[in-house]
Scaffold this motif. Structure first.
Motif, mmCIF file in Angstrom:
data_model
loop_
_atom_site.group_PDB
_atom_site.id
_atom_site.type_symbol
_atom_site.label_atom_id
_atom_site.label_comp_id
_atom_site.label_asym_id
_atom_site.label_seq_id
_atom_site.Cartn_x
_atom_site.Cartn_y
_atom_site.Cartn_z
ATOM 1 N N TYR A 272 0.816 -1.212 0.000
ATOM 2 C CA TYR A 272 0.000 0.000 0.000
ATOM 3 C C TYR A 272 0.855 1.269 0.000
ATOM 4 C CZ TYR A 272 0.817 0.558 5.057
ATOM 5 O OH TYR A 272 1.399 0.739 6.293
ATOM 6 N N LYS A 273 2.148 1.135 0.286
ATOM 7 C CA LYS A 273 3.033 2.301 0.295
ATOM 8 C C LYS A 273 3.606 2.615 -1.095
ATOM 9 C CE LYS A 273 4.578 2.258 5.120
ATOM 10 N NZ LYS A 273 5.761 2.204 6.016
ATOM 11 N N SER A 274 3.496 1.697 -2.026
ATOM 12 C CA SER A 274 4.045 1.924 -3.360
ATOM 13 C C SER A 274 3.128 2.860 -4.149
ATOM 14 C CB SER A 274 4.219 0.601 -4.098
ATOM 15 O OG SER A 274 2.966 0.007 -4.369
ATOM 16 N N ASP A 275 3.647 3.368 -5.254
ATOM 17 C CA ASP A 275 2.864 4.283 -6.083
ATOM 18 C C ASP A 275 1.612 3.592 -6.597
ATOM 19 O OD1 ASP A 275 4.812 6.212 -5.750
ATOM 20 O OD2 ASP A 275 5.836 5.758 -7.639
ATOM 21 N N GLY A 276 0.569 4.381 -6.738
ATOM 22 C CA GLY A 276 -0.667 3.835 -7.290
ATOM 23 C C GLY A 276 -1.820 3.920 -6.312
ATOM 24 N N ASP A 277 -3.009 3.835 -6.857
ATOM 25 C CA ASP A 277 -4.245 3.945 -6.097
ATOM 26 C C ASP A 277 -4.562 2.621 -5.406
ATOM 27 O OD1 ASP A 277 -6.935 5.375 -5.611
ATOM 28 O OD2 ASP A 277 -7.529 3.486 -6.558
ATOM 29 N N LEU A 278 -4.874 2.656 -4.108
ATOM 30 C CA LEU A 278 -5.130 1.428 -3.348
ATOM 31 C C LEU A 278 -6.308 0.659 -3.910
ATOM 32 C CD1 LEU A 278 -4.513 -0.447 -0.956
ATOM 33 C CD2 LEU A 278 -5.970 1.017 0.464
ATOM 34 N N LEU A 279 -7.362 1.347 -4.294
ATOM 35 C CA LEU A 279 -8.536 0.652 -4.819
ATOM 36 C C LEU A 279 -8.186 -0.167 -6.050
ATOM 37 C CD1 LEU A 279 -11.513 -0.031 -4.890
ATOM 38 C CD2 LEU A 279 -11.914 2.123 -6.119
ATOM 39 N N HIS A 280 -7.425 0.420 -6.965
ATOM 40 C CA HIS A 280 -7.072 -0.322 -8.176
ATOM 41 C C HIS A 280 -6.123 -1.475 -7.859
ATOM 42 C CE1 HIS A 280 -8.695 3.344 -10.142
ATOM 43 N NE2 HIS A 280 -9.131 2.448 -11.003
ATOM 44 N N LYS A 281 -5.251 -1.289 -6.904
ATOM 45 C CA LYS A 281 -4.382 -2.393 -6.488
ATOM 46 C C LYS A 281 -5.222 -3.553 -5.960
ATOM 47 C CE LYS A 281 -0.491 0.547 -5.059
ATOM 48 N NZ LYS A 281 0.322 0.998 -3.903
ATOM 49 N N MET A 282 -6.225 -3.246 -5.155
ATOM 50 C CA MET A 282 -7.076 -4.300 -4.607
ATOM 51 C C MET A 282 -7.905 -4.967 -5.693
ATOM 52 S SD MET A 282 -8.147 -2.492 -0.964
ATOM 53 C CE MET A 282 -9.468 -3.639 -0.632
ATOM 54 N N MET A 283 -8.397 -4.189 -6.639
ATOM 55 C CA MET A 283 -9.182 -4.776 -7.726
ATOM 56 C C MET A 283 -8.320 -5.684 -8.599
ATOM 57 S SD MET A 283 -11.471 -1.402 -8.708
ATOM 58 C CE MET A 283 -12.292 -2.182 -10.088
ATOM 59 N N ASP A 284 -7.075 -5.289 -8.812
ATOM 60 C CA ASP A 284 -6.167 -6.123 -9.608
ATOM 61 C C ASP A 284 -5.830 -7.423 -8.878
ATOM 62 O OD1 ASP A 284 -6.123 -4.235 -11.615
ATOM 63 O OD2 ASP A 284 -4.219 -3.335 -10.996
ATOM 64 N N ALA A 285 -5.632 -7.328 -7.553
ATOM 65 C CA ALA A 285 -5.264 -8.510 -6.774
ATOM 66 C C ALA A 285 -6.442 -9.449 -6.559
ATOM 67 C CB ALA A 285 -4.685 -8.093 -5.421
ATOM 68 N N MET A 286 -7.660 -8.900 -6.607
ATOM 69 C CA MET A 286 -8.870 -9.703 -6.359
ATOM 70 C C MET A 286 -9.887 -9.430 -7.455
ATOM 71 S SD MET A 286 -9.063 -9.159 -2.199
ATOM 72 C CE MET A 286 -8.540 -7.422 -2.285
ATOM 73 N N PRO A 287 -9.606 -9.855 -8.695
ATOM 74 C CA PRO A 287 -10.518 -9.564 -9.808
ATOM 75 C C PRO A 287 -11.905 -10.186 -9.627
ATOM 76 C CG PRO A 287 -8.859 -11.193 -10.453
ATOM 77 C CD PRO A 287 -8.426 -10.638 -9.132
ATOM 78 N N ASN A 288 -11.995 -11.218 -8.813
ATOM 79 C CA ASN A 288 -13.292 -11.845 -8.543
ATOM 80 C C ASN A 288 -13.867 -11.414 -7.199
ATOM 81 O OD1 ASN A 288 -13.312 -13.398 -10.977
ATOM 82 N ND2 ASN A 288 -11.829 -14.791 -10.040
ATOM 83 N N GLY A 289 -13.313 -10.344 -6.629
ATOM 84 C CA GLY A 289 -13.840 -9.792 -5.383
ATOM 85 C C GLY A 289 -13.358 -10.534 -4.160
#
Length: 329
Positions: free
Chosen positions: A195-212
């Motif tokens: 979460y400290k790296s560049d980028g939006d947290l929401l998009h990081k979570m969506m990428d990591a959990m594409p099926n929710g």
């Protein structure tokens, strides 16, 4: 003479060394049913921050100029209690000090599980029990679920990751920094968001959990919780263990996606580990089997000497620990 850390003043925001004082104290006289314990290991945990506020809560606040309290492991050096002998190793709640005189009914002899004593302050102690019952009972997690864990490099979060994998779930963690994320993945996590790296947290979570996500084990609150509302599947369960992002903040929390709580039928439930203490035998049996099967491991960040306890405590809020934060007396 015994020594204990005392609360000198109440922190307004981030705790600072000047809020604490280490000084000599009288641990009290022995009596029937009492034991004297020489502490070997002390724990610091985020919940202690809440007790430094003078507010009504599920546990009384710490008092000014009184010894602080917390988990400890120590050796019985004097006993006037049936069932406790000199040399017994016990887990008890009179920490932040090097010696304690306590009612034996408040101490537990360590089970024989073939692990180091300090493990009973970590994944086989209060943090482990928090992880176990929070995931399986409050979160109602089951095989095949996708579990998201914030604070995944901490004592509770790292244990949640391992239990989830041992029980056949997909586990996604979040931690601060590449090194911590690599460690979380080494525990078996399917992915870990930095979460400290560049980028939006929401998009990081969506990428990591594409099926929710089906279960969110929340140790952080704040933006992580808000984004979890957006990523959650219908019928998701949120186990609300902690919100460390707000413990030292005076700003109100703002949520953009909280209305999903209604439309997705999300179940959100807070809990305190003490409500499960009567089920300790169940916890030790299942966790002990996982330990024996090599499905659980522990990492500790250890500070040496009681003099270092305040530094260890403050380090909880500045990313200073990987795994369990401990003080070796």
């Amino acid at each position: 003479m015994a020594r204990a850390w005392h609360l000198k003043s109440r922190p307004e925001a981030m705790p600072a060394p000047e809020n604490f004082e280490l000084k000599e104290f009288d641990p009290g006289a022995m009596g029937d049913g009492m034991i004297r314990v020489k502490n070997s290991w002390l724990t610091v945990d985020p919940y202690m921050r809440g007790r430094m506020r003078d507010v009504k809560s599920y546990v009384p606040p710490f008092q000014i100029d009184a010894p602080l309290e917390g988990g400890a492991i120590g050796e019985v050096i004097e006993s006037q209690a049936d069932g406790f002998a000199v040399g017994d190793m016990v887990n008890h709640g009179a920490g932040w000090r090097d010696e304690a005189v306590i009612d034996a009914s408040t101490a537990q002899k360590l089970p024989e599980l073939g692990v180091p004593a300090q493990s009973f302050l970590g994944y086989l102690g209060m943090p482990g029990m928090t992880a176990y019952f929070g995931l399986l009972e409050i979160g109602q997690a089951k095989e095949g679920d996708t579990v998201f864990v914030s604070g995944a490099a901490g004592a509770v979060g790292s244990t949640v990751i391992q239990i989830a994998k041992a029980k056949g779930m997909k586990a996604i963690g979040s931690a601060g920094g590449a090194d911590k994320c690599e460690w979380v993945k080494s525990l078996g996590a399917d992915d870990c968001i930095d979460y400290k790296s560049d980028g939006d947290l929401l998009h990081k979570m969506m990428d990591a959990m594409p099926n929710g996500l089906d279960v969110y084990f929340d140790n952080v609150g704040g933006e992580h919780l808000d984004c979890a509302f957006a990523v959650a599947n219908p019928g998701a369960r949120f186990a609300e263990c902690g919100m460390i992002s707000g413990y030292n903040s005076t700003d109100p929390m703002e949520f953009r996606y909280i209305m999903n709580l209604i439309g997705k039928g999300i179940m959100m439930k807070g809990f305190i580990v003490t409500q499960f203490m009567a089920r300790a035998a169940e916890f030790y049996q299942d966790m002990g089997a996982m330990v024996a099967d090599g499905k659980l491991e522990s990492q500790e960040t250890v500070h040496d000497g009681i003099e270092s306890q305040v530094d260890a405590f403050i380090g909880l809020f500045t990313g200073g620990n990987t795994g369990k934060m401990l003080v070796k007396v």
